[in-house]
Design an enzyme around this catalytic site. Structure first.
Site, short mmCIF file in Angstrom:
data_model
loop_
_atom_site.label_atom_id
_atom_site.label_comp_id
_atom_site.label_asym_id
_atom_site.label_seq_id
_atom_site.Cartn_x
_atom_site.Cartn_y
_atom_site.Cartn_z
N ASP A 479 0.83 -1.20 0.00
CA ASP A 479 0.00 0.00 0.00
C ASP A 479 0.87 1.25 0.00
O ASP A 479 2.05 1.21 0.34
CB ASP A 479 -0.90 -0.03 1.25
CG ASP A 479 -2.22 0.68 1.04
OD1 ASP A 479 -2.32 1.49 0.12
OD2 ASP A 479 -3.15 0.41 1.83
N MET A 480 0.27 2.39 -0.33
CA MET A 480 0.97 3.69 -0.34
C MET A 480 -0.12 4.73 -0.17
O MET A 480 -0.87 4.99 -1.10
CB MET A 480 1.68 3.82 -1.68
CG MET A 480 2.67 4.94 -1.80
SD MET A 480 1.88 6.44 -2.41
CE MET A 480 3.29 7.42 -2.82
N ASN A 481 -0.21 5.28 1.05
CA ASN A 481 -1.43 6.01 1.40
C ASN A 481 -1.34 7.53 1.46
O ASN A 481 -2.16 8.15 2.12
CB ASN A 481 -1.96 5.49 2.74
CG ASN A 481 -2.83 4.27 2.53
OD1 ASN A 481 -3.63 4.23 1.59
ND2 ASN A 481 -2.68 3.27 3.36
N ASP A 549 -10.86 2.07 -3.11
CA ASP A 549 -11.39 1.79 -1.78
C ASP A 549 -12.91 1.80 -1.80
O ASP A 549 -13.55 1.40 -0.83
CB ASP A 549 -10.88 2.81 -0.76
CG ASP A 549 -9.50 2.42 -0.24
OD1 ASP A 549 -9.06 1.29 -0.49
OD2 ASP A 549 -8.86 3.27 0.42
C1 GLA Z 1 -5.74 1.93 2.15
C2 GLA Z 1 -6.16 0.73 1.32
C3 GLA Z 1 -7.20 -0.05 2.07
C4 GLA Z 1 -6.65 -0.50 3.40
C5 GLA Z 1 -6.16 0.71 4.18
C6 GLA Z 1 -5.44 0.29 5.44
O1 GLA Z 1 -6.75 2.86 2.24
O2 GLA Z 1 -6.61 1.12 0.08
O3 GLA Z 1 -7.61 -1.16 1.30
O4 GLA Z 1 -5.60 -1.40 3.19
O5 GLA Z 1 -5.29 1.52 3.42
O6 GLA Z 1 -4.96 1.35 6.15
#
Ligand code: GLA
Length: 742
Positions: A479-481, A549
């Site tokens: 992931d990369m948020n 998401d």
């Molecule tokens: C992002 C991802 C989600 C989940 C969250 C966890 O938003 O897209 O699917 O993994 O991080 O923090």
């Protein structure tokens, strides 16, 4: 397929199955001009006239007085800077005098079988039988700069991969301030542009508009290809649709800051450029050093958008995705994110796993919250040790118990990030990107690791490998948020700071390469706050990417339609989740959620222990449907029949196998309509001489229901249409299966 140098005409000719691309060399000057890109030409006689080089008063050989007019109207293959072409340049170089002019002219060329890899970058590939590459060497002798323009064609696909390699062959340092991957000049026949825009939870919505005089571009400076814009542009003749009209597609194989721009000038010619966004970019080249641009895919279709889609799907399946899972059934996974968020322990996970195993789900993915002190999103990124207070008995034991249920195990990481509240930050505060003297910008409570630095990458990879070696983990969600800000690295000198954005992306690529080399059987799924880094670059490392998401089935119709315009369904991460949906609060039938997820990698993201008995039965039905059709969905040809984005009413697409023996038709009615007749839609991709049996897939039982009398010829289905019977209710779907009758 083939690349030839036609000496008499001074033309390079590049052929793909249905297209031809021509480049001309203007002899005396060594100018490289773009002659033609379009429908395949059987004969190119006279094509060099398209360069218009003998048109007075612009001929530089005979009239040097008006050189700028020539420069500003000639169709360049790779545009110069600061020497008379006032349209967008492809390259800008600052020399030690502070000047920035560049003019590259032809020196030599080489045509070879195969396609060399691009060092450190994702790129399409193919063996000596399948691909051929043209490398044209150009030089600017004043600067001491060499540019190798590279073009690869594919035997089986209408695509051309372009990139440029720069070499400093002089004695002084140079700074590349712009180094785009391609330029394409042609007369403007009156074009529309299609681009994809969005935001978190509503990625890749399609927009179409006419291209007028001036410049129209998509770009990002977020450090990732982004939710907001997509590194893609199509230019289409104005009436073009799914099946008709000309379409030029430009798709970057890159995951960082990009620019794709179309410009129409005073003479109604259009110039498209694509590559790394020149804003906040510079790259120092010491004598002897080189810089490789990312690759851009060009595709041309004379048969509308549908043919472009199928070319890109084939290209990405056959020449970009490397995973051992590419042609394999993906395990049906259940992810605990929407089921528990951060609130879980080993008991909750095991309860979900037990119930899932009983229903036929094949893999448990433990999402965010299993490491360090991570009880919410304000802490612990960077502390990649299992939290044994949460997972009592440790990871090894949990994985063993899940494996004992007959399920695989997968795990979530966010390797590029660091929380201020973490052991890693306390030990290495300078590992986070930072501009000296400025307060760092938090986003989702986190900072960004400076992964341009080798020691930072080494540390994170070491921690990840320790976790992955400690148990039987068969899947990773990477992931990369957050977007990049605070572009400062203590490891780079001031005149190299402009390299940081790109060095960050190179760092991501290197880390992912190390991961899949260390664990060659791993199923890697990329993710970035949903689909914020869904691009061909990431696909080189992971065969699937979490699409959004937003798991609401209706929102997903739009997101998945545009995503599938470019990417094979096997790349699109899609899960069934609960209702009311966590993002939009909408209630949709469980069945519809299943159909929408089936048009992707298929999995679940819910607490299966809390499902009603009725929905649980539907899970089993959906799973048997997946087992029956996963091959067809993953490998088939994709045809768009109707667009909910356009008609605001219903969605319909079709998948056919190559032999035209079987096909699936996915149909979703978004809002029910009173007093209407059934819909008749023309199918595609069938054998018009064959007769097909039409079956309805029953999601409850996972079986196929034969509708009496539904034997219809391919010709009727394609030229008359298939009748989709009316049903009442909103958000309802049907899945039809067609097979050739004996
Ligand atoms: C992002 C991802 C989600 C989940 C969250 C966890 O938003 O897209 O699917 O993994 O991080 O923090």
């Amino acid at each position: 397929m083939g690349i030839t140098w036609q000496e008499g005409q001074r033309l390079f000719r590049l052929d793909t199955p249905n297209t031809t691309y021509l480049i001309g060399v203007v002899d005396k000057e060594g100018f490289l001009g773009h002659v033609y890109y379009g429908r395949r030409l059987e004969d190119t006689a006279g094509a060099e006239e398209l360069l218009r080089i003998l048109e007075a008063p612009f001929t530089p050989e005979s009239n040097d007085r008006e050189r700028a007019s020539f420069m500003d109207s000639f169709p360049w293959e790779y545009s110069a800077h600061g020497v008379g072409d006032f349209r967008e340049s492809s390259v800008r170089v600052r020399d030690r005098n502070g000047c920035s002019a560049v003019m590259l002219t032809y020196v030599s060329h080489e045509i070879r079988s195969g396609k060399p890899p691009l060092k450190g970058l994702p790129a399409t590939f193919g063996g000596e039988e399948q691909t051929q590459t043209l490398e044209i060497t150009c030089e600017d002798r004043v600067l001491g700069l060499r540019a190798i323009l590279s073009y690869s064609v594919f035997r089986d696909t209408d695509a051309i991969a372009r990139s440029v390699r720069f070499e400093n062959i002089g004695g002084s340092e140079l700074w590349l301030e712009k180094a785009l991957s391609c330029c394409l000049d042609m007369d403007d026949p009156g074009l529309d542009a299609i681009t994809l825009h969005g935001s978190w939870a509503r990625e890749r919505h399609m927009e179409r508009k006419p291209v007028g005089h001036g410049k129209f571009s998509v770009s990002t400076l977020r450090g990732a290809s982004s939710h907001q814009e997509h590194p893609f542009m199509a230019l289409l003749t104005s009436g073009a649709n799914q099946d008709q009209g000309e379409v030029y597609g430009f798709h970057l194989v890159y995951s960082g800051n990009f620019l794709i721009q179309a410009e129409v000038n005073q003479f109604d010619s259009v110039r498209v450029v694509a590559g790394i966004n020149p804003e906040d970019f510079s790259w120092k080249l010491e004598p002897g050093e080189a810089f490789q641009t990312p690759e851009v895919i060009l595709t041309y279709s004379a048969q509308g958008l549908g043919a472009m889609t199928r070319s890109l799907h084939d290209l990405y399946r056959n020449h970009l995705i490397r995973s051992p899972y590419l042609h394999k059934k993906r395990p049906i996974l259940i992810n605990n994110w929407e089921a528990t968020y951060f609130d879980f322990d080993e008991k909750k996970l095991l309860a979900i796993a037990q119930e899932s195993a009983a229903l036929g789900i094949e893999m448990l993915v433990m999402d965010d919250g299993w490491f360090g002190g991570r009880c919410d999103d304000s802490r612990a990124l960077g502390d990649w040790q299992v939290n044994e207070e949460k997972l009592k008995g440790g990871l090894g034991k949990l994985v063993e118990q899940v494996n004992a249920l007959g399920m695989k195990f997968g795990i979530w990481f966010e390797p590029e990030m660091i929380s201020e509240e973490s052991e890693l930050y306390r030990a290495h505060p300078d590992w986070a990107l930072e501009v000296p003297g400025r307060t760092r910008t938090r986003s989702r409570n986190q900072y960004i690791l400076d992964i341009s630095r080798r020691e930072v990458r080494d540390h994170i990879m070491e921690r990840m490998f320790a976790v992955l070696h400690s148990a039987n983990i068969e899947y990773v969600k990477w992931d990369m948020n957050r977007s990049l800000t605070d572009l400062g690295s203590v490891a780079l000198p001031p005149d190299r700071m402009g390299e940081l954005y790109h060095r960050y992306v190179l760092g991501v690529y290197e880390m992912q390469e190390r991961l899949i080399s260390e664990f060659p059987d791993l199923l890697l799924e990329n993710c970035s706050g949903g689909g914020g880094r869904f691009d061909p670059g990431m696909l080189y490392y992971s065969p699937q990417i979490w699409c959004s998401d937003d798991t609401d089935a209706i929102e997903r119709l739009t997101i998945q339609e545009s995503t599938a315009m470019l990417y094979p369904l096997s790349a699109i991460g899609a899960h069934v989740s609960v209702c009311p949906n966590h993002t939009v609060g909408r209630n949709t039938p469980f069945e519809t959620r299943g159909y929408v997820a089936l048009a992707g990698t298929f999995g679940y993201e819910l607490d299966v222990t809390k499902l009603s008995a009725e929905d649980r039965a539907l899970v089993s039905g959906q799973i048997s449907v997946y087992h029956r059709f996963h091959d067809l969905v993953r490998e088939g040809d994709y045809f768009r029949l109707a667009s909910y984005q356009e008609n605001k009413s219903f969605d319909c697409f079709q998948i056919c196998d190559r032999e035209k023996e079987k096909s699936l038709v996915f149909y979703t009615q978004v809002l029910s309509r009173p007093n209407r007749r059934s819909r008749i839609l023309r199918l595609k991709g069938l054998d018009e001489r064959a007769v097909y049996r039409i079956l309805t897939v029953d999601m409850n039982s996972g079986t196929l229901t034969e509708d009496t009398g539904r034997l219809v010829s391919g010709a009727v289905l394609m030229w008359g249409g298939m009748r989709l019977e009316n049903f009442t209710g909103d958000f309802r779907s049907r899945l039809y299966y067609l097979e050739k009758a004996e």
